[in-house]
Write a protein that holds these residues in place. Structure first.
Motif, PDB file in Angstrom:
ATOM      1  N   GLN A  92       0.827  -1.203   0.000  1.00  0.00           N
ATOM      2  CA  GLN A  92       0.000   0.000   0.000  1.00  0.00           C
ATOM      3  C   GLN A  92       0.861   1.253   0.000  1.00  0.00           C
ATOM      4  OE1 GLN A  92      -3.713   0.543   2.593  1.00  0.00           O
ATOM      5  NE2 GLN A  92      -2.241   1.824   3.674  1.00  0.00           N
ATOM      6  N   ASP A  93       1.937   1.255   0.798  1.00  0.00           N
ATOM      7  CA  ASP A  93       2.819   2.413   0.847  1.00  0.00           C
ATOM      8  C   ASP A  93       3.430   2.688  -0.528  1.00  0.00           C
ATOM      9  OD1 ASP A  93       2.260   2.649   3.518  1.00  0.00           O
ATOM     10  OD2 ASP A  93       4.080   1.624   4.180  1.00  0.00           O
ATOM     11  N   TRP A  94       3.875   1.619  -1.194  1.00  0.00           N
ATOM     12  CA  TRP A  94       4.501   1.806  -2.508  1.00  0.00           C
ATOM     13  C   TRP A  94       3.468   2.176  -3.565  1.00  0.00           C
ATOM     14  CZ3 TRP A  94       9.467   2.527  -2.837  1.00  0.00           C
ATOM     15  CH2 TRP A  94      10.049   2.636  -4.099  1.00  0.00           C
ATOM     16  N   LEU A  95       2.272   1.627  -3.457  1.00  0.00           N
ATOM     17  CA  LEU A  95       1.186   1.977  -4.373  1.00  0.00           C
ATOM     18  C   LEU A  95       0.919   3.480  -4.333  1.00  0.00           C
ATOM     19  CD1 LEU A  95      -1.293   1.145  -6.194  1.00  0.00           C
ATOM     20  CD2 LEU A  95      -2.580   0.911  -4.043  1.00  0.00           C
ATOM     21  N   VAL A  96       0.886   4.031  -3.130  1.00  0.00           N
ATOM     22  CA  VAL A  96       0.607   5.463  -2.974  1.00  0.00           C
ATOM     23  C   VAL A  96       1.808   6.305  -3.372  1.00  0.00           C
ATOM     24  CG1 VAL A  96       0.108   7.274  -1.279  1.00  0.00           C
ATOM     25  CG2 VAL A  96      -1.144   5.108  -1.207  1.00  0.00           C
TER      26      VAL A  96
ATOM     27  N   LEU B  54      -9.995  -3.819  -1.739  1.00  0.00           N
ATOM     28  CA  LEU B  54      -8.943  -2.986  -2.313  1.00  0.00           C
ATOM     29  C   LEU B  54      -8.116  -3.770  -3.323  1.00  0.00           C
ATOM     30  CD1 LEU B  54      -7.470  -0.295  -2.395  1.00  0.00           C
ATOM     31  CD2 LEU B  54      -6.107  -1.038  -0.433  1.00  0.00           C
ATOM     32  N   GLY B  55      -7.852  -5.034  -3.020  1.00  0.00           N
ATOM     33  CA  GLY B  55      -7.077  -5.852  -3.942  1.00  0.00           C
ATOM     34  C   GLY B  55      -7.745  -5.987  -5.291  1.00  0.00           C
ATOM     35  N   LEU B  56      -9.057  -6.209  -5.316  1.00  0.00           N
ATOM     36  CA  LEU B  56      -9.779  -6.338  -6.581  1.00  0.00           C
ATOM     37  C   LEU B  56      -9.733  -5.037  -7.384  1.00  0.00           C
ATOM     38  CD1 LEU B  56     -12.932  -8.397  -5.499  1.00  0.00           C
ATOM     39  CD2 LEU B  56     -11.050  -9.156  -6.981  1.00  0.00           C
ATOM     40  N   MET B  57      -9.872  -3.910  -6.706  1.00  0.00           N
ATOM     41  CA  MET B  57      -9.842  -2.632  -7.410  1.00  0.00           C
ATOM     42  C   MET B  57      -8.478  -2.374  -8.042  1.00  0.00           C
ATOM     43  SD  MET B  57     -12.099  -0.092  -4.985  1.00  0.00           S
ATOM     44  CE  MET B  57     -12.215   1.110  -6.304  1.00  0.00           C
ATOM     45  N   VAL B  58      -7.407  -2.741  -7.354  1.00  0.00           N
ATOM     46  CA  VAL B  58      -6.067  -2.536  -7.897  1.00  0.00           C
ATOM     47  C   VAL B  58      -5.806  -3.506  -9.045  1.00  0.00           C
ATOM     48  CG1 VAL B  58      -3.606  -2.615  -7.366  1.00  0.00           C
ATOM     49  CG2 VAL B  58      -5.200  -1.621  -5.718  1.00  0.00           C
ATOM     50  N   ILE B  59      -6.206  -4.761  -8.888  1.00  0.00           N
ATOM     51  CA  ILE B  59      -5.996  -5.756  -9.952  1.00  0.00           C
ATOM     52  C   ILE B  59      -6.751  -5.359 -11.215  1.00  0.00           C
ATOM     53  CG2 ILE B  59      -6.490  -8.140 -10.625  1.00  0.00           C
ATOM     54  CD1 ILE B  59      -5.918  -8.917  -7.685  1.00  0.00           C
TER      55      ILE B  59
ATOM     56  N   ALA C  39      -8.294   3.002   3.606  1.00  0.00           N
ATOM     57  CA  ALA C  39      -7.452   3.226   4.783  1.00  0.00           C
ATOM     58  C   ALA C  39      -8.297   3.688   5.964  1.00  0.00           C
ATOM     59  CB  ALA C  39      -6.374   4.256   4.468  1.00  0.00           C
ATOM     60  N   LEU C  40      -9.259   4.565   5.712  1.00  0.00           N
ATOM     61  CA  LEU C  40     -10.143   5.040   6.778  1.00  0.00           C
ATOM     62  C   LEU C  40     -11.007   3.902   7.321  1.00  0.00           C
ATOM     63  CD1 LEU C  40     -11.334   7.345   8.459  1.00  0.00           C
ATOM     64  CD2 LEU C  40     -12.916   7.790   6.560  1.00  0.00           C
ATOM     65  N   ALA C  41     -11.578   3.089   6.406  1.00  0.00           N
ATOM     66  CA  ALA C  41     -12.410   1.961   6.845  1.00  0.00           C
ATOM     67  C   ALA C  41     -11.592   0.969   7.665  1.00  0.00           C
ATOM     68  CB  ALA C  41     -13.029   1.270   5.628  1.00  0.00           C
ATOM     69  N   LEU C  42     -10.369   0.678   7.221  1.00  0.00           N
ATOM     70  CA  LEU C  42      -9.507  -0.233   7.966  1.00  0.00           C
ATOM     71  C   LEU C  42      -9.161   0.349   9.334  1.00  0.00           C
ATOM     72  CD1 LEU C  42      -7.896  -2.884   7.946  1.00  0.00           C
ATOM     73  CD2 LEU C  42      -5.986  -1.616   6.927  1.00  0.00           C
ATOM     74  N   GLY C  43      -8.975   1.665   9.390  1.00  0.00           N
ATOM     75  CA  GLY C  43      -8.683   2.309  10.668  1.00  0.00           C
ATOM     76  C   GLY C  43      -9.832   2.184  11.646  1.00  0.00           C
TER      77      GLY C  43
ATOM     78  N   GLY D 295      -1.898  -5.354  -6.031  1.00  0.00           N
ATOM     79  CA  GLY D 295      -3.238  -5.915  -5.850  1.00  0.00           C
ATOM     80  C   GLY D 295      -3.217  -7.339  -5.338  1.00  0.00           C
ATOM     81  N   TRP D 296      -2.333  -8.149  -5.877  1.00  0.00           N
ATOM     82  CA  TRP D 296      -2.258  -9.548  -5.442  1.00  0.00           C
ATOM     83  C   TRP D 296      -1.725  -9.663  -4.018  1.00  0.00           C
ATOM     84  CZ3 TRP D 296      -5.016 -12.900  -7.854  1.00  0.00           C
ATOM     85  CH2 TRP D 296      -5.302 -12.718  -9.207  1.00  0.00           C
ATOM     86  N   VAL D 297      -0.898  -8.703  -3.610  1.00  0.00           N
ATOM     87  CA  VAL D 297      -0.418  -8.699  -2.226  1.00  0.00           C
ATOM     88  C   VAL D 297      -1.582  -8.487  -1.264  1.00  0.00           C
ATOM     89  CG1 VAL D 297       1.142  -7.581  -0.587  1.00  0.00           C
ATOM     90  CG2 VAL D 297       1.830  -7.845  -2.979  1.00  0.00           C
ATOM     91  N   PHE D 298      -2.507  -7.597  -1.627  1.00  0.00           N
ATOM     92  CA  PHE D 298      -3.683  -7.371  -0.783  1.00  0.00           C
ATOM     93  C   PHE D 298      -4.534  -8.630  -0.674  1.00  0.00           C
ATOM     94  CE2 PHE D 298      -3.482  -2.779  -2.513  1.00  0.00           C
ATOM     95  CZ  PHE D 298      -2.476  -2.456  -1.608  1.00  0.00           C
ATOM     96  N   MET D 299      -4.647  -9.367  -1.752  1.00  0.00           N
ATOM     97  CA  MET D 299      -5.449 -10.598  -1.744  1.00  0.00           C
ATOM     98  C   MET D 299      -4.810 -11.655  -0.835  1.00  0.00           C
ATOM     99  SD  MET D 299      -7.965  -9.766  -3.676  1.00  0.00           S
ATOM    100  CE  MET D 299      -8.792 -11.262  -4.187  1.00  0.00           C
ATOM    101  N   ILE D 300      -3.486 -11.755  -0.884  1.00  0.00           N
ATOM    102  CA  ILE D 300      -2.791 -12.710  -0.017  1.00  0.00           C
ATOM    103  C   ILE D 300      -2.996 -12.345   1.450  1.00  0.00           C
ATOM    104  CG2 ILE D 300      -0.516 -13.587   0.665  1.00  0.00           C
ATOM    105  CD1 ILE D 300       0.325 -13.242  -2.289  1.00  0.00           C
ATOM    106  N   ASN D 301      -2.914 -11.059   1.760  1.00  0.00           N
ATOM    107  CA  ASN D 301      -3.137 -10.615   3.137  1.00  0.00           C
ATOM    108  C   ASN D 301      -4.525 -11.009   3.619  1.00  0.00           C
ATOM    109  OD1 ASN D 301      -2.817  -9.055   5.621  1.00  0.00           O
ATOM    110  ND2 ASN D 301      -4.189  -7.580   4.659  1.00  0.00           N
ATOM    111  N   ALA D 302      -5.529 -10.887   2.760  1.00  0.00           N
ATOM    112  CA  ALA D 302      -6.895 -11.253   3.151  1.00  0.00           C
ATOM    113  C   ALA D 302      -6.967 -12.716   3.571  1.00  0.00           C
ATOM    114  CB  ALA D 302      -7.855 -10.976   1.994  1.00  0.00           C
TER     115      ALA D 302
END
Length: 425
Positions: free
Chosen positions: A33-37, A94-99, A112-116, A171-178
């Motif tokens: 996420q940091d690198w994406l931004v 988020l992963g689906l949107m990035v993919i 980020a706000l929802a996760l917070g 995007g795939w990193v977010f999916m793995i985290n899930a």
């Protein structure tokens, strides 16, 4: 071994393994996420990265009193299962949107706000639940091992995420985290309920939130720990900002190196957590001493002329940051009334993480305007100021004096009259 004595308890052993898997996924998502931004959705904008951190951690400031009360009132085990599922679903979204290549910067802000918000309910319940997994005398050790797990995952997660982000995209990193959140849900389901160390629940009634604030207000030692945590947490622990900006802007490296640098810092973090695990009782001297050492380590990192020396300097940065955080966390938990623990830990995390909405954008702005090295200068100043405040408090209220010890030439001795239960420095 005394360092790992809590692992002899069945429920805690399950918790440790599940948390390690989940933490690896969490660090993977943070790095991606940091690198994406910073490098994909913006032209290396450290301020945008600071805003993401602020949105993700800001809800702690607003929700903390109610989150702490809920953690003191409901079944923490069930609450944690709900928050884990919620964070998994956000990772998938988020992963689906990035993919699908439809994500833009404001989407990341929203997630980020929802996760917070979800994390604001998860954090106090997670911290207070540890006291149900182990007996009171094992609690400092269990808290330290939790930190070791979290930062041991940092050895693996960022490096893997950096390679995957560069290879297949974030995007795939977010999916793995899930998927990794499933480990924690499974652990919570299979724990032995009969072996849990049940803590007293807060009875229904008015004024329960105010009672938590009153409790802390009448504990000057806790107030001092919270002050130190606020200063360093707000301006010093913005690792994503200064590591990303140093890696990309100062040294011209890619996501892979950013992930490796984050993992290198975790070497020191794990060492700090394991050293804390060896101590039978947390003391305030470790909080304030680690604050000062953290500030000095940040100065060394800021002055590093090459990438490799910068990476080497991150090891003591991680070590002293974790010594500070683990010592403060364990001290607050072990000296707090069990019936108040959820509310006090919620306040602790509100101050610790909630300060980031103030500090991260400032540190990002300093990096953009003055350069990445100055963002590390801000971190260094936070550690030194926190240490100075703690030393002044100890001197002012505990009659601490530096005295020359004739029986030990060339040594200075720190004498005080405070008892350990009152916040021995």
């Amino acid at each position: 071994m005394s360092t790992f004595r809590s692992l002899g308890i069945h429920n805690y052993r399950l918790w440790f393994v599940g948390a390690l898997i989940s933490n690896i996924g969490t660090w993977m998502q943070r790095t991606a996420q940091d690198w994406l931004v910073y490098d994909i959705l913006t032209p290396q904008n450290a301020s945008a990265l600071g805003i993401v951190m602020a949105l993700q951690l800001g809800p702690q400031l607003v929700i903390a009193p109610w989150a702490g009360l809920i953690a003191d009132t409901v079944d923490r085990r069930r609450l944690l299962a709900v928050t884990q599922v919620g964070m998994a679903l956000l990772g998938v979204g988020l992963g689906l949107m990035v993919i699908l290549d439809v994500a833009v910067l404001w989407h990341v802000y929203a997630f980020a706000l929802a996760l917070g918000i979800v994390s604001a309910f998860d954090a106090p319940a997670r911290q207070a639940f540890v006291s149900e997994l182990v007996r009171d005398e094992y609690l400092p050790n269990a808290v330290a091992l939790n930190s070791a797990s979290f930062n041991g995952a940092r050895l693996i997660g960022p490096a893997v995420a950096g390679l995957l982000t560069a290879g297949v995209g974030p995007g795939w990193v977010f999916m793995i985290n899930a998927l990794t959140f499933g480990a924690m849900v499974y652990v919570l389901l299979v724990m032995r309920s009969s072996e849990l160390n049940k803590q007293p629940r807060q009875a229904a009634g008015k004024g329960r939130i105010r009672a938590g604030f009153r409790y802390v207000r009448h504990r000057p030692d806790l107030m001092m720990v919270l002050l130190a945590i606020f200063i360093v947490g707000t301006f010093g622990l913005n690792f994503a900002v200064f590591i990303a900006s140093m890696a990309r802007t100062e040294f011209g490296q890619d996501a892979g190196v950013f992930g490796v640098l984050s993992s290198v810092m975790a070497i020191g973090s794990v060492a700090g957590a394991l050293l804390s695990a060896r101590r039978d009782r947390p003391r305030l001297r470790f909080v304030f001493g680690a604050s000062a050492a953290f500030g000095i380590a940040c100065i060394l990192a800021a002055l590093a002329p090459t990438l490799w020396l910068f990476g080497l300097a991150l090891v003591p940065v991680g070590l002293f940051a974790l010594t500070l955080m683990t010592s403060a966390n364990a001290y607050v938990q072990t000296t707090t009334d069990p019936a108040m623990r959820g509310r006090v830990m919620a306040l602790y995390f509100a101050i610790f993480l909630g300060g980031t909405p103030l500090g991260a954008p400032v540190v990002g702005w300093v990096s953009d305007v003055f350069g990445p090295r100055w963002s590390l200068g801000v971190a260094a100043a936070s550690g030194l100021i926190a240490a100075a405040a703690g030393i002044f408090w100890a001197w002012r209220y505990h009659e601490v004096r530096l005295r020359y010890d004739r029986s030990a030439p060339r040594r200075l001795r720190l004498d005080h009259e405070a008892g350990a239960g009152d916040g021995t420095p």
